[in-house]
Design a protein around this motif. Structure first.
Motif: not given
Length: 240
Positions: A142-156, A158-161, A187-194
Motif C-alpha cells: 500500500r502507499p507509504v504515508t507520513p503517518q507510516f513513516l513517523h510510526g516506523m521511525s519512532s519505535g514499534v 512487537l508483542p510477539e517478541l 527476528n524478521r524485524q522489518i516485516r513485523r514492523m510493517c
C-alpha cells in the motif's frame, strides 16, 4: 590458545557455537572429552563429532588466510550452515574454505549479507550496542504515508517478541517503497514492523551494512571485501 578460539579460527563456527559444542560433549582433544575454557596446542588432535577440525596451519605462527565475503543473496537461499537444508547458503557459495554467514537475511529477502571464516568478528558486528547500521529498500502492499513513516521511525512495539524497536531512519522513495536504516536485528524485524501497521512486505532488499555497500553486485554473485572496507568496518582491530 583457548579451545573455542581455536575452533572458530578454523572457520567451522563462531566462539559461541564452539562453546555450545563443547558443553554438549561433541568436542575431544587427543581422544579425550574437554571442558569449557580448556587450552589447546598446535599439535593437539581436535575433533568435533569425531571429525578432525582442520584449517589451521600446523607448526606455523599464522592461520590459513581468512575469508571475508559480500554476497548479493537471492530470494530462496537460506542463511544456515546446516548442509541438509536445501538451498543453504554454504552450498550455494561452495567456497573451498569453511565459511558462515554473519547474521541472517530471511529466505524471502534478498541483498547484502557478509560471510567469513573468522568466528572472532561475528559478535563484534552483530552486537546491537555497537550500532552497526543496516540499510534496506522495502516495497509494501500500500502507499507509504507520513503517518507510516513517523510510526516506523519512532519505535514499534512487537508483542510477539516482547520488544519495542529502536528509533530508526525511514524515508519514502516512491509510492509503495521506502528506505529504512536499522541498528538492531530482531527476528524478521522489518516485516513485523510493517505488519504492526497492517502492511505486508512485497520486496525487501538489504543494500548496506555499515560501510559495505551492495552497489552493482549482481544477484547471486559474491566478492571479497577489501582491506580498506575491513579497516572501516572494524576500526578497533589490527588483525582480521
Amino acid at each position: 590458545m583457548r579451545l573455542n578460539k581455536y575452533i572458530s579460527e578454523t572457520g567451522l563456527c563462531s566462539r559461541r557455537v564452539a562453546d555450545a559444542l563443547i558443553a554438549e560433549g561433541r568436542v575431544t582433544i587427543n581422544g579425550k572429552p574437554v571442558e569449557l575454557g580448556q587450552q589447546v596446542g598446535e599439535h593437539d588432535d581436535v575433533r568435533v563429532d569425531g571429525k578432525p577440525v582442520i584449517g589451521r596451519t600446523r607448526g606455523a605462527a599464522h592461520v590459513t588466510q581468512r575469508v571475508y565475503i559480500a554476497l548479493n543473496k537471492p530470494v530462496g537461499i537460506t542463511c544456515t550452515t546446516e548442509r541438509h537444508i536445501p538451498g543453504n547458503i554454504v552450498d550455494y557459495i561452495n567456497h573451498p574454505q569453511r565459511i558462515f554467514p554473519i547474521g541472517r537475511l530471511d529466505k524471502d529477502s534478498e541483498g547484502l549479507i557478509l560471510l567469513t571464516s573468522n568466528g572472532d568478528i561475528v559478535n563484534e558486528i552483530l552486537r546491537s550496542e555497537n550500532n552497526h547500521e543496516k540499510e534496506y529498500i522495502v516495497t509494501i502492499d500500500r502507499p507509504v504515508t507520513p503517518q507510516f513513516l513517523h510510526g516506523m521511525s519512532s519505535g514499534v512495539r512487537l508483542p510477539e517478541l516482547g520488544a519495542t524497536t529502536k528509533k530508526c531512519r525511514v524515508e519514502k522513495i516512491s509510492g509503495n517503497t521506502f528506505r529504512i536504516v536499522l541498528t538492531q536485528g530482531l527476528n524478521r524485524q522489518i516485516r513485523r514492523m510493517c505488519e504492526a501497521f497492517g502492511c505486508k512486505v512485497r520486496r525487501l532488499q538489504r543494500v548496506r551494512i555499515d560501510n559495505i555497500k551492495l552497489g552493482a553486485l549482481k544477484s547471486g554473485y559474491w566478492r571479497n571485501l577489501s582491506e580498506d572496507e575491513l579497516r572501516e568496518l572494524l576500526p578497533q582491530r589490527t588483525v582480521w
